[in-house]
Design a protein around this motif. Structure first.
Motif, PDB file in Angstrom:
ATOM      1  N   PHE A 137       6.663 -10.648 -13.147  1.00 22.92           N
ATOM      2  CA  PHE A 137       5.693  -9.689 -12.529  1.00 22.92           C
ATOM      3  C   PHE A 137       6.609  -8.436 -11.865  1.00 22.92           C
ATOM      4  CE2 PHE A 137       5.333 -12.476  -8.722  1.00 22.92           C
ATOM      5  CZ  PHE A 137       6.054 -11.974  -7.897  1.00 22.92           C
ATOM      6  N   TYR A 138       5.783  -7.415 -12.188  1.00 19.16           N
ATOM      7  CA  TYR A 138       6.380  -5.901 -11.472  1.00 19.16           C
ATOM      8  C   TYR A 138       5.276  -5.862 -10.429  1.00 19.16           C
ATOM      9  CZ  TYR A 138       6.785  -0.934 -10.800  1.00 19.16           C
ATOM     10  OH  TYR A 138       7.079   0.137 -10.245  1.00 19.16           O
ATOM     11  N   ALA A 139       5.490  -5.871  -9.364  1.00 14.19           N
ATOM     12  CA  ALA A 139       4.475  -5.770  -7.876  1.00 14.19           C
ATOM     13  C   ALA A 139       4.890  -4.582  -7.225  1.00 14.19           C
ATOM     14  CB  ALA A 139       4.302  -6.982  -7.298  1.00 14.19           C
ATOM     15  N   HIS A 140       3.998  -3.583  -7.027  1.00 13.00           N
ATOM     16  CA  HIS A 140       4.274  -2.419  -6.041  1.00 13.00           C
ATOM     17  C   HIS A 140       3.377  -2.691  -4.806  1.00 13.00           C
ATOM     18  CE1 HIS A 140       4.169   2.134  -6.176  1.00 13.00           C
ATOM     19  NE2 HIS A 140       4.661   1.742  -5.099  1.00 13.00           N
ATOM     20  N   LEU A 141       3.859  -2.871  -3.562  1.00  9.59           N
ATOM     21  CA  LEU A 141       3.160  -2.999  -2.495  1.00  9.59           C
ATOM     22  C   LEU A 141       3.366  -1.539  -1.581  1.00  9.59           C
ATOM     23  CD1 LEU A 141       3.960  -6.008  -3.430  1.00  9.59           C
ATOM     24  CD2 LEU A 141       3.610  -6.539  -0.990  1.00  9.59           C
ATOM     25  N   MET A 142       1.995  -0.828  -1.190  1.00  3.31           N
ATOM     26  CA  MET A 142       2.199   0.202  -0.575  1.00  3.31           C
ATOM     27  C   MET A 142       1.695   0.215   0.727  1.00  3.31           C
ATOM     28  SD  MET A 142       0.995   2.518  -3.841  1.00  3.31           S
ATOM     29  CE  MET A 142       0.970   3.772  -2.884  1.00  3.31           C
ATOM     30  N   THR A 143       2.510   0.543   1.563  1.00  2.12           N
ATOM     31  CA  THR A 143       2.200   0.356   3.187  1.00  2.12           C
ATOM     32  C   THR A 143       1.304   1.782   3.609  1.00  2.12           C
ATOM     33  OG1 THR A 143       4.133   1.527   3.774  1.00  2.12           O
ATOM     34  CG2 THR A 143       4.252  -0.973   3.448  1.00  2.12           C
ATOM     35  N   MET A 144       0.993   1.633   4.822  1.00  2.00           N
ATOM     36  CA  MET A 144      -0.148   2.632   5.119  1.00  2.00           C
ATOM     37  C   MET A 144       0.029   3.164   6.699  1.00  2.00           C
ATOM     38  SD  MET A 144      -3.629   2.758   3.346  1.00  2.00           S
ATOM     39  CE  MET A 144      -4.464   1.366   4.301  1.00  2.00           C
ATOM     40  N   THR A 145       0.297   2.462   7.665  1.00  3.21           N
ATOM     41  CA  THR A 145       0.242   2.584   8.808  1.00  3.21           C
ATOM     42  C   THR A 145       1.184   3.619   9.464  1.00  3.21           C
ATOM     43  OG1 THR A 145      -0.017   0.084   9.125  1.00  3.21           O
ATOM     44  CG2 THR A 145       0.312   1.241  11.434  1.00  3.21           C
ATOM     45  N   HIS A 146       2.260   3.548   8.870  1.00  8.30           N
ATOM     46  CA  HIS A 146       3.353   4.785   9.235  1.00  8.30           C
ATOM     47  C   HIS A 146       2.885   6.069   8.562  1.00  8.30           C
ATOM     48  CE1 HIS A 146       6.775   6.409  10.768  1.00  8.30           C
ATOM     49  NE2 HIS A 146       7.445   6.396   9.718  1.00  8.30           N
ATOM     50  N   HIS A 147       1.921   6.561   8.855  1.00  3.30           N
ATOM     51  CA  HIS A 147       1.214   7.831   8.141  1.00  3.30           C
ATOM     52  C   HIS A 147       0.911   8.956   9.245  1.00  3.30           C
ATOM     53  CE1 HIS A 147      -1.510  10.470   6.031  1.00  3.30           C
ATOM     54  NE2 HIS A 147      -0.928  10.010   4.671  1.00  3.30           N
ATOM     55  N   TYR A 148       1.080   9.973   9.162  1.00  3.69           N
ATOM     56  CA  TYR A 148       0.545  10.920   9.820  1.00  3.69           C
ATOM     57  C   TYR A 148      -1.048  10.798  10.596  1.00  3.69           C
ATOM     58  CZ  TYR A 148      -0.981  15.521  11.598  1.00  3.69           C
ATOM     59  OH  TYR A 148      -1.540  16.632  12.487  1.00  3.69           O
ATOM     60  N   PRO A 149      -1.231  10.808  11.615  1.00  2.41           N
ATOM     61  CA  PRO A 149      -0.537  11.130  12.721  1.00  2.41           C
ATOM     62  C   PRO A 149       0.145  10.199  13.592  1.00  2.41           C
ATOM     63  CG  PRO A 149      -2.999  11.123  13.401  1.00  2.41           C
ATOM     64  CD  PRO A 149      -2.749  10.710  11.982  1.00  2.41           C
ATOM     65  N   PHE A 150       0.535   9.161  13.001  1.00  2.05           N
ATOM     66  CA  PHE A 150       1.305   8.084  13.423  1.00  2.05           C
ATOM     67  C   PHE A 150       0.774   7.441  14.517  1.00  2.05           C
ATOM     68  CE2 PHE A 150       3.979  11.117  11.303  1.00  2.05           C
ATOM     69  CZ  PHE A 150       4.222  10.483  10.214  1.00  2.05           C
ATOM     70  N   THR A 151      -0.375   7.111  14.668  1.00  3.65           N
ATOM     71  CA  THR A 151      -1.040   6.432  15.778  1.00  3.65           C
ATOM     72  C   THR A 151      -0.900   4.768  15.630  1.00  3.65           C
ATOM     73  OG1 THR A 151      -3.279   6.472  14.466  1.00  3.65           O
ATOM     74  CG2 THR A 151      -3.056   8.301  16.243  1.00  3.65           C
ATOM     75  N   LEU A 152      -0.887   4.161  16.642  1.00  4.28           N
ATOM     76  CA  LEU A 152      -0.700   2.857  16.715  1.00  4.28           C
ATOM     77  C   LEU A 152      -1.447   2.342  18.143  1.00  4.28           C
ATOM     78  CD1 LEU A 152       0.805   0.785  15.058  1.00  4.28           C
ATOM     79  CD2 LEU A 152       2.537   0.929  16.687  1.00  4.28           C
ATOM     80  N   ASP A 153      -2.165   0.934  17.789  1.00  7.84           N
ATOM     81  CA  ASP A 153      -2.835   0.505  19.125  1.00  7.84           C
ATOM     82  C   ASP A 153      -1.534  -0.059  19.871  1.00  7.84           C
ATOM     83  OD1 ASP A 153      -5.135   0.204  18.155  1.00  7.84           O
ATOM     84  OD2 ASP A 153      -4.957  -1.882  17.435  1.00  7.84           O
ATOM     85  N   GLU A 154      -1.734  -0.031  21.251  1.00  3.92           N
ATOM     86  CA  GLU A 154      -1.007  -0.191  22.396  1.00  3.92           C
ATOM     87  C   GLU A 154      -0.230  -1.526  22.137  1.00  3.92           C
ATOM     88  OE1 GLU A 154       1.482   1.055  24.735  1.00  3.92           O
ATOM     89  OE2 GLU A 154      -0.247   2.437  24.612  1.00  3.92           O
ATOM     90  N   GLU A 155      -1.233  -2.642  21.640  1.00  8.86           N
ATOM     91  CA  GLU A 155      -0.643  -4.045  21.600  1.00  8.86           C
ATOM     92  C   GLU A 155       0.542  -4.080  20.294  1.00  8.86           C
ATOM     93  OE1 GLU A 155      -4.578  -5.885  20.889  1.00  8.86           O
ATOM     94  OE2 GLU A 155      -4.157  -5.728  18.804  1.00  8.86           O
ATOM     95  N   ASP A 156       0.492  -3.032  19.447  1.00 10.92           N
ATOM     96  CA  ASP A 156       1.113  -3.185  18.337  1.00 10.92           C
ATOM     97  C   ASP A 156       2.642  -2.453  18.664  1.00 10.92           C
ATOM     98  OD1 ASP A 156      -0.309  -4.949  16.581  1.00 10.92           O
ATOM     99  OD2 ASP A 156      -1.415  -3.078  16.172  1.00 10.92           O
ATOM    100  N   ALA A 157       2.485  -1.918  19.752  1.00  6.40           N
ATOM    101  CA  ALA A 157       3.881  -0.994  19.900  1.00  6.40           C
ATOM    102  C   ALA A 157       4.822  -1.727  20.764  1.00  6.40           C
ATOM    103  CB  ALA A 157       3.499   0.156  20.779  1.00  6.40           C
ATOM    104  N   THR A 158       6.213  -1.732  20.216  1.00  6.44           N
ATOM    105  CA  THR A 158       7.176  -2.471  20.871  1.00  6.44           C
ATOM    106  C   THR A 158       8.337  -1.585  20.912  1.00  6.44           C
ATOM    107  OG1 THR A 158       8.175  -3.053  18.444  1.00  6.44           O
ATOM    108  CG2 THR A 158       6.493  -4.634  19.515  1.00  6.44           C
TER     109      THR A 158
END
Ligand code: GP9
Ligand code: MN
Length: 425
Positions: A189-210
């Motif tokens: 197969f040729y599989a293309h996985l596209m992420t999304m979280t690192h996108h403007y305005p780059f918000t993140l839950d406190e619990e996910d921030a390391t």
């Protein structure tokens, strides 16, 4: 008309680069997993914020772990189509359009894509994994013309308030839920996985921030590092899961950044981050996005070749032992001795190992100095070639010229062959 096409195929044939024997066919029949890093720029690699690496896993890969080949002079060429331009370019070796998004305006065109060439030549199954709504960037329409067998969009994922952030499903959840889907695909197969979280305005839950935010006072720039770290951890998790599932072994893994995440509106903060002035020259250099490639049996390391997303399709085809000579591809194989190292920007500017041309000025790429004598035949030729390439690529899209392009052993993609509903899967 087909006459317009002749002019274009004359160009792509003359611009074609012979495959490098050492790499031609070396990955034949192996699965290909392509990981799209949203808004990820090369300056993040090895960057330390308050003495701490931002992306420790990707840094290791860039230093050759997992026998990764790291292209550190790789660029995006995207325009207003952003993510969708990066998709169009990597999958078709065509440039995005000077205005608007080709995915939206040229969604009914004929394409001869990487996915379809792999399918028709080597029986590959192709799939896109992206947990956004299927209509975003008109993907549900154009994917049927590109010939993707499967499109796993948000309806295929368990998306809740808790596991979402910003545009939608968080990357770690996305990868976790994608692996069982990958396992169901027929191989190769040729599989293309596209992420999304690192996108403007780059918000993140406190619990996910390391990692702590940057402290420039510019929110976009300050947040950028937290989501980059999160993405880095998500990719590491995916590698572990792919290994555990047995999918990693004997697979070509390609990782690339789609476009810049920080625009010139944030120059002041970026100057603080990079410790240098963001001149037009520096801004051009900042359009680097990483390209990492693991090819089973090939030793990893840093490759300094200049190239861009336009070159990915020819490179991957040659690794499969499929010669791209007859294709309307505007890029060239990154491993070829004849590879064209002049990287076009959508606005007609370019970067090559010697010259950077932006805002009507030519600079020495190595020193950043302005080149006063910029009307040499060598420079004129580079400028002309870039403009010609962009114009011809635009013509292919505007006039839907691949309609007329007969390829041996290639059947035109029929959109009615595809149905991206959960029920049809
Ligand atoms: C949305 C994602 C983001 O599905 O692809 O697109 P972008 O805003 O980067 O073009
Ligand atoms: Mn994007």
């Amino acid at each position: 008309s087909s006459d317009d096409l002749t002019q274009i195929s004359n160009y792509t044939t003359s611009h074609y680069a012979e495959p490098n024997e050492k790499y031609f066919g070396i990955a034949e029949g192996k699965n290909i997993i392509k990981i799209h890093l949203e808004s990820f720029q090369t300056f993040l690699i090895d960057y330390k914020l308050n003495g701490e690496e931002v992306t420790p896993f990707l840094n290791k890969l860039a230093h050759g772990q997992e026998n990764m080949i790291y292209f550190d002079n790789f660029f995006h060429h995207t325009g207003q189509g952003k993510t969708s331009d990066a998709e169009l370019t990597t999958d078709n070796s065509l440039y995005g359009l000077p205005e608007g998004a080709a995915f939206m305006t040229k969604g009914l065109n004929t394409y001869q894509s990487l996915a379809e060439i792999l399918d028709q030549n080597k029986d590959y199954t192709s799939a896109v994994f992206h947990a956004d709504e299927k209509t975003f960037w008109n993907r549900n329409q154009i994917y049927k013309r590109i010939g993707y067998d499967y499109f796993f969009h948000d309806k295929f994922y368990d998306v809740t308030e808790e596991n979402s952030e910003n545009l939608g499903l968080k990357d770690k959840e996305f990868f976790e839920q994608s692996v069982p889907l990958l396992q169901q695909l027929e191989q190769p197969f040729y599989a293309h996985l596209m992420t999304m979280t690192h996108h403007y305005p780059f918000t993140l839950d406190e619990e996910d921030a390391t990692i702590a935010k940057a402290t420039t006072g510019d929110n976009t720039v300050d947040n950028y590092f937290q989501t980059a770290r999160y993405l880095d951890e998500a990719v590491e998790q995916l590698f572990n899961d792919l290994k555990a599932s047995g999918l990693y072994e004997d697979t070509v893994v390609v990782i690339y950044g789609d476009h810049n995440g920080i625009s010139t509106n944030h120059n002041r903060a970026m100057e603080e981050i990079l410790g240098k002035e963001i001149t037009p020259f520096q801004n051009a250099q900042n359009q680097r996005v990483p390209l990492l490639m693991h090819i089973p049996g090939v030793e990893g390391g840093v490759n300094h070749t200049y190239g861009g997303q336009i070159d990915l399709m020819p490179t991957l085809l040659h690794l499969q032992g499929i010669d791209n000579r007859k294709l309307i591809n505007f890029g060239t194989d990154l491993f070829s001795e004849e590879h064209d190292q002049t990287v076009a920007f959508r606005d007609g500017g370019f970067v090559s190992p010697k010259y950077t041309f932006v805002n009507d000025k030519v600079y020495d790429t190595q020193t950043g100095e302005v080149i006063e004598k910029d009307d040499t035949e060598e420079i004129q030729k580079l400028k002309r070639n870039v403009i010609q390439q962009l114009q011809l690529s635009d013509e292919v899209l505007y006039k839907d010229l691949l309609r007329f392009h007969d390829l041996e052993n290639f059947k035109k993609v029929d959109p009615s062959d595809y149905e991206y509903t959960v029920e049809a899967f």
